[in-house]
Design a protein around this motif. Structure first.
Motif, PDB file in Angstrom:
ATOM      1  N   MET A   1      -1.954  -3.152  -9.489  1.00  0.00           N
ATOM      2  CA  MET A   1      -2.460  -1.940  -9.617  1.00  0.00           C
ATOM      3  C   MET A   1      -1.717  -2.129  -7.982  1.00  0.00           C
ATOM      4  O   MET A   1      -1.527  -2.796  -6.874  1.00  0.00           O
ATOM      5  CB  MET A   1      -3.684  -3.147  -8.659  1.00  0.00           C
ATOM      6  CG  MET A   1      -4.271  -2.968 -10.292  1.00  0.00           C
ATOM      7  SD  MET A   1      -5.711  -2.135 -10.847  1.00  0.00           S
ATOM      8  CE  MET A   1      -7.171  -1.993  -9.812  1.00  0.00           C
ATOM      9  N   ARG A   2      -2.502  -0.740  -7.343  1.00  0.00           N
ATOM     10  CA  ARG A   2      -2.015  -0.002  -6.067  1.00  0.00           C
ATOM     11  C   ARG A   2      -2.884  -0.212  -5.081  1.00  0.00           C
ATOM     12  O   ARG A   2      -4.424   0.092  -5.256  1.00  0.00           O
ATOM     13  CB  ARG A   2      -1.330   1.036  -5.968  1.00  0.00           C
ATOM     14  CG  ARG A   2      -0.021   1.358  -7.304  1.00  0.00           C
ATOM     15  CD  ARG A   2       0.920   2.495  -6.821  1.00  0.00           C
ATOM     16  NE  ARG A   2      -0.124   3.222  -7.359  1.00  0.00           N
ATOM     17  CZ  ARG A   2       0.454   4.447  -8.709  1.00  0.00           C
ATOM     18  NH1 ARG A   2       1.403   4.169  -9.050  1.00  0.00           N
ATOM     19  NH2 ARG A   2      -0.011   5.396  -8.752  1.00  0.00           N
ATOM     20  N   ALA A   3      -2.649   0.096  -3.979  1.00  0.00           N
ATOM     21  CA  ALA A   3      -3.721  -0.176  -2.809  1.00  0.00           C
ATOM     22  C   ALA A   3      -5.050   1.127  -2.891  1.00  0.00           C
ATOM     23  O   ALA A   3      -5.908   0.756  -2.834  1.00  0.00           O
ATOM     24  CB  ALA A   3      -3.113   0.100  -1.355  1.00  0.00           C
ATOM     25  N   GLU A   4      -4.310   1.876  -3.564  1.00  0.00           N
ATOM     26  CA  GLU A   4      -5.509   3.710  -3.661  1.00  0.00           C
ATOM     27  C   GLU A   4      -6.634   2.984  -5.306  1.00  0.00           C
ATOM     28  O   GLU A   4      -6.682   3.521  -5.263  1.00  0.00           O
ATOM     29  CB  GLU A   4      -4.056   4.911  -4.065  1.00  0.00           C
ATOM     30  CG  GLU A   4      -3.245   5.280  -4.992  1.00  0.00           C
ATOM     31  CD  GLU A   4      -2.057   4.400  -4.469  1.00  0.00           C
ATOM     32  OE1 GLU A   4      -1.170   4.889  -5.316  1.00  0.00           O
ATOM     33  OE2 GLU A   4      -2.148   3.280  -3.577  1.00  0.00           O
ATOM     34  N   TYR A   6      -8.195   0.459  -4.949  1.00  0.00           N
ATOM     35  CA  TYR A   6      -9.185  -0.088  -4.523  1.00  0.00           C
ATOM     36  C   TYR A   6     -10.254   0.605  -3.555  1.00  0.00           C
ATOM     37  O   TYR A   6      -9.634   1.915  -3.429  1.00  0.00           O
ATOM     38  CB  TYR A   6      -8.692  -1.278  -3.706  1.00  0.00           C
ATOM     39  CG  TYR A   6      -8.073  -2.536  -4.798  1.00  0.00           C
ATOM     40  CD1 TYR A   6      -9.058  -3.261  -5.073  1.00  0.00           C
ATOM     41  CD2 TYR A   6      -6.739  -2.645  -5.099  1.00  0.00           C
ATOM     42  CE1 TYR A   6      -8.522  -4.380  -5.933  1.00  0.00           C
ATOM     43  CE2 TYR A   6      -5.906  -3.322  -5.679  1.00  0.00           C
ATOM     44  CZ  TYR A   6      -6.968  -4.224  -6.036  1.00  0.00           C
ATOM     45  OH  TYR A   6      -6.419  -5.542  -7.443  1.00  0.00           O
ATOM     46  N   PRO A   7     -11.834   0.702  -3.488  1.00  0.00           N
ATOM     47  CA  PRO A   7     -12.276   1.508  -2.774  1.00  0.00           C
ATOM     48  C   PRO A   7     -12.020   1.420  -1.440  1.00  0.00           C
ATOM     49  O   PRO A   7     -11.096  -0.158  -1.040  1.00  0.00           O
ATOM     50  CB  PRO A   7     -13.918   0.449  -2.535  1.00  0.00           C
ATOM     51  CG  PRO A   7     -13.656  -0.732  -3.867  1.00  0.00           C
ATOM     52  CD  PRO A   7     -12.345  -0.564  -3.953  1.00  0.00           C
ATOM     53  N   TYR A   8     -12.219   2.278  -0.629  1.00  0.00           N
ATOM     54  CA  TYR A   8     -11.640   2.770   1.008  1.00  0.00           C
ATOM     55  C   TYR A   8     -11.847   1.766   1.350  1.00  0.00           C
ATOM     56  O   TYR A   8     -10.699   0.792   2.193  1.00  0.00           O
ATOM     57  CB  TYR A   8     -12.020   3.726   1.281  1.00  0.00           C
ATOM     58  CG  TYR A   8     -13.310   3.998   2.059  1.00  0.00           C
ATOM     59  CD1 TYR A   8     -13.594   3.341   2.955  1.00  0.00           C
ATOM     60  CD2 TYR A   8     -13.956   4.110   0.685  1.00  0.00           C
ATOM     61  CE1 TYR A   8     -15.355   3.766   3.343  1.00  0.00           C
ATOM     62  CE2 TYR A   8     -15.556   4.292   0.842  1.00  0.00           C
ATOM     63  CZ  TYR A   8     -16.485   3.784   2.323  1.00  0.00           C
ATOM     64  OH  TYR A   8     -17.222   4.417   2.786  1.00  0.00           O
ATOM     65  N   TRP A   9     -13.223   0.709   1.232  1.00  0.00           N
ATOM     66  CA  TRP A   9     -13.423  -0.285   2.215  1.00  0.00           C
ATOM     67  C   TRP A   9     -12.948  -1.610   2.376  1.00  0.00           C
ATOM     68  O   TRP A   9     -12.872  -2.511   2.656  1.00  0.00           O
ATOM     69  CB  TRP A   9     -15.190  -0.178   2.401  1.00  0.00           C
ATOM     70  CG  TRP A   9     -15.650  -0.545   0.853  1.00  0.00           C
ATOM     71  CD1 TRP A   9     -15.797   0.246   0.063  1.00  0.00           C
ATOM     72  CD2 TRP A   9     -15.282  -1.971   0.322  1.00  0.00           C
ATOM     73  NE1 TRP A   9     -16.588  -0.280  -1.219  1.00  0.00           N
ATOM     74  CE2 TRP A   9     -16.514  -1.193  -1.459  1.00  0.00           C
ATOM     75  CE3 TRP A   9     -15.260  -3.532   0.836  1.00  0.00           C
ATOM     76  CZ2 TRP A   9     -16.545  -2.568  -2.224  1.00  0.00           C
ATOM     77  CZ3 TRP A   9     -15.477  -4.140  -0.615  1.00  0.00           C
ATOM     78  CH2 TRP A   9     -15.824  -3.537  -2.084  1.00  0.00           C
ATOM     79  N   THR A  10     -11.609  -1.779   1.339  1.00  0.00           N
ATOM     80  CA  THR A  10     -11.272  -3.467   1.008  1.00  0.00           C
ATOM     81  C   THR A  10      -9.955  -2.582   1.496  1.00  0.00           C
ATOM     82  O   THR A  10      -9.241  -4.427   1.994  1.00  0.00           O
ATOM     83  CB  THR A  10     -11.094  -3.287  -0.518  1.00  0.00           C
ATOM     84  OG1 THR A  10     -10.357  -2.418  -0.999  1.00  0.00           O
ATOM     85  CG2 THR A  10     -12.355  -3.352  -1.001  1.00  0.00           C
TER      86      THR A  10
END
Length: 92
Positions: A1-4, A6-10
């Motif tokens: 998985m890539r950072a994008e 995940y929800p922005y608040w993580t």
């Protein structure tokens, strides 16, 4: 998985994966599906078993296969022709 994914608040909070449940749909004539960490015979493996729900899904968690970081790649191998649908669920 890539950072994008995940929800922005993580951002900055995700370090590693806590668990990876694997619900799957597979061949009707099978009772288990073998999940393997690599192509070699000595690779660690886990098994998905038939779930009790009416859809006949397989279910299981990665226990023997080491969990990867929450951001990055992981490759899983399955017994040939046993999986028709697979859902990847991450708990971090």
């Amino acid at each position: 998985m890539r950072a994008e994914h995940y929800p922005y608040w993580t951002v900055g909070r995700i370090a590693e994966t806590a668990e990876v449940p694997l619900p799957a749909r597979g061949s009707a004539d099978r009772e288990t599906i073998k999940v393997i960490a690599g192509p070699e015979n000595s690779a660690r493996h886990d098994t998905l078993g038939r779930d009790d729900n009416p859809d006949g899904l397989f279910a299981g968690r990665l226990v023997n296969i080491p969990l990867s970081l929450a951001i990055g790649g992981t490759t899983l191998h399955f017994e040939a022709s046993t999986v028709t649908d697979l859902w990847l669920v991450l708990t971090w």
